[in-house]
Design a protein around this motif. Structure first.
Motif, mmCIF file in Angstrom:
data_model
loop_
_atom_site.group_PDB
_atom_site.id
_atom_site.type_symbol
_atom_site.label_atom_id
_atom_site.label_comp_id
_atom_site.label_asym_id
_atom_site.label_seq_id
_atom_site.Cartn_x
_atom_site.Cartn_y
_atom_site.Cartn_z
ATOM 1 N N LYS A 67 45.739 46.749 39.527
ATOM 2 C CA LYS A 67 44.758 46.016 38.667
ATOM 3 C C LYS A 67 43.933 44.845 39.645
ATOM 4 N N LEU A 68 42.837 45.056 40.004
ATOM 5 C CA LEU A 68 42.033 44.073 40.920
ATOM 6 C C LEU A 68 40.769 43.683 40.372
ATOM 7 N N ASP A 69 40.966 42.382 40.372
ATOM 8 C CA ASP A 69 39.437 41.701 40.336
ATOM 9 C C ASP A 69 39.034 41.560 41.637
ATOM 10 N N PRO A 70 37.595 41.881 41.776
ATOM 11 C CA PRO A 70 36.713 41.825 43.062
ATOM 12 C C PRO A 70 36.645 40.405 43.507
ATOM 13 N N GLY A 71 36.685 39.580 42.729
ATOM 14 C CA GLY A 71 36.738 37.971 43.314
ATOM 15 C C GLY A 71 35.335 37.620 43.405
ATOM 16 N N GLY A 72 34.224 38.060 42.649
ATOM 17 C CA GLY A 72 32.853 37.425 42.851
ATOM 18 C C GLY A 72 31.780 38.421 43.686
ATOM 19 N N ALA A 73 32.334 39.475 44.222
ATOM 20 C CA ALA A 73 31.411 40.055 44.988
ATOM 21 C C ALA A 73 32.205 41.661 45.077
ATOM 22 N N SER A 74 31.564 42.536 45.568
ATOM 23 C CA SER A 74 31.908 44.111 45.421
ATOM 24 C C SER A 74 32.897 44.096 46.864
ATOM 25 N N ARG A 75 34.054 44.743 46.469
ATOM 26 C CA ARG A 75 35.066 44.865 47.804
ATOM 27 C C ARG A 75 35.535 46.183 47.971
ATOM 28 N N ASP A 76 35.696 46.415 49.404
ATOM 29 C CA ASP A 76 36.316 47.712 49.932
ATOM 30 C C ASP A 76 37.997 47.667 49.746
ATOM 31 N N VAL A 77 38.456 48.582 49.385
ATOM 32 C CA VAL A 77 40.017 48.733 49.382
ATOM 33 C C VAL A 77 40.456 50.111 50.038
ATOM 34 N N THR A 78 41.047 50.149 50.918
ATOM 35 C CA THR A 78 41.262 51.186 52.114
ATOM 36 C C THR A 78 42.766 51.794 51.703
ATOM 37 N N VAL A 79 42.909 53.077 51.435
ATOM 38 C CA VAL A 79 44.206 53.550 51.088
ATOM 39 C C VAL A 79 44.875 53.917 52.322
ATOM 40 N N PRO A 80 46.158 54.066 52.474
ATOM 41 C CA PRO A 80 46.732 54.383 53.701
ATOM 42 C C PRO A 80 46.367 55.831 54.344
ATOM 43 N N ALA A 81 46.697 56.241 55.510
ATOM 44 C CA ALA A 81 46.378 57.153 56.284
ATOM 45 C C ALA A 81 47.764 58.205 56.165
ATOM 46 N N ASP A 82 47.563 59.428 56.277
ATOM 47 C CA ASP A 82 48.727 60.181 56.128
ATOM 48 C C ASP A 82 49.896 59.804 55.259
ATOM 49 N N ALA A 83 49.298 59.785 53.879
ATOM 50 C CA ALA A 83 50.255 59.338 52.780
ATOM 51 C C ALA A 83 50.366 60.497 51.974
ATOM 52 N N ASP A 84 50.636 61.698 52.123
ATOM 53 C CA ASP A 84 50.879 62.959 51.721
ATOM 54 C C ASP A 84 51.929 62.796 50.414
ATOM 55 N N GLY A 85 51.234 63.034 49.379
ATOM 56 C CA GLY A 85 52.137 62.778 47.987
ATOM 57 C C GLY A 85 51.837 61.580 47.226
ATOM 58 N N LEU A 86 51.447 60.521 47.978
ATOM 59 C CA LEU A 86 51.049 59.087 47.264
ATOM 60 C C LEU A 86 49.827 59.306 46.108
ATOM 61 N N PHE A 87 49.741 58.702 45.284
ATOM 62 C CA PHE A 87 48.858 58.298 44.342
ATOM 63 C C PHE A 87 48.697 57.061 44.026
ATOM 64 N N TYR A 88 47.352 56.429 43.569
ATOM 65 C CA TYR A 88 47.181 55.083 43.031
ATOM 66 C C TYR A 88 46.133 55.389 41.927
ATOM 67 N N ILE A 89 46.501 54.298 40.873
ATOM 68 C CA ILE A 89 45.517 54.196 39.903
ATOM 69 C C ILE A 89 44.736 52.790 40.080
ATOM 70 N N PHE A 90 43.585 52.522 39.959
ATOM 71 C CA PHE A 90 42.901 51.528 40.328
ATOM 72 C C PHE A 90 42.287 51.005 39.157
ATOM 73 N N LEU A 91 42.507 49.833 38.744
ATOM 74 C CA LEU A 91 41.590 49.130 37.460
ATOM 75 C C LEU A 91 40.880 47.978 37.913
ATOM 76 N N ASN A 92 39.448 48.085 37.675
ATOM 77 C CA ASN A 92 38.684 47.196 38.161
ATOM 78 C C ASN A 92 38.574 46.081 36.883
ATOM 79 N N ALA A 93 39.080 44.909 37.267
ATOM 80 C CA ALA A 93 39.054 43.783 36.398
ATOM 81 C C ALA A 93 38.386 42.608 36.427
ATOM 82 N N ALA A 94 36.861 42.966 36.756
ATOM 83 C CA ALA A 94 35.898 42.094 37.234
ATOM 84 C C ALA A 94 35.412 41.531 36.015
ATOM 85 N N ASP A 95 34.819 40.260 36.017
ATOM 86 C CA ASP A 95 34.271 39.783 34.949
ATOM 87 C C ASP A 95 32.852 39.720 35.079
ATOM 88 N N ALA A 96 32.198 40.326 36.004
ATOM 89 C CA ALA A 96 30.786 40.682 36.302
ATOM 90 C C ALA A 96 30.707 41.885 36.839
#
Length: 118
Positions: free
Chosen positions: A46-75
């Motif tokens: 659950k990430l707030d970009p903190g005032g600007a758009s942000r890049d989030v990089t997931v790991p390489a060679d992460a077979d079987g991993l999953f992530y759920i991202f929630l954008n908690a921006a106030d703008a």
């Protein structure tokens, strides 16, 4: 017992440990720049970009991993989820969430949803 409780209890039993706590699965942060996750990062981000758009990089060679991202921006700030080669997997706008997973070394988008955070 709810289905979610049953799944968490079953997984915990299979791993030989007590049930998972939400705090073990969720990371709540405000970003100040680009972010790179490791394979040990919590599955729900659950990430707030903190005032600007942000890049989030997931790991390489992460077979079987999953992530759920929630954008908690106030703008109108985006989270741009990228793989290790800097290819965009998905751009998540304010009040959106997305699920991604890695199979065979390639990251895939499962879904993008509108969310209401409190």
């Amino acid at each position: 017992m709810s289905v979610a409780d049953g799944l968490a209890a079953g997984l915990a039993a299979a791993l030989g440990r007590a049930p998972f706590k939400l705090s073990e699965l969720i990371s709540v942060r405000t970003l100040t720049g680009a972010d790179t996750l490791t394979a040990q990062a919590r599955n729900v981000q659950k990430l707030d970009p903190g005032g600007a758009s942000r890049d989030v990089t997931v790991p390489a060679d992460a077979d079987g991993l999953f992530y759920i991202f929630l954008n908690a921006a106030d703008a109108a700030e985006n989270l741009v989820i990228k793989d290790a080669a800097a290819a965009t997997i998905v751009t998540i706008g304010q009040d959106e969430g997305a699920a991604v997973y890695c199979e065979g070394g390639t990251w895939y988008l499962l879904c993008v949803v509108n969310i209401e955070l409190s």
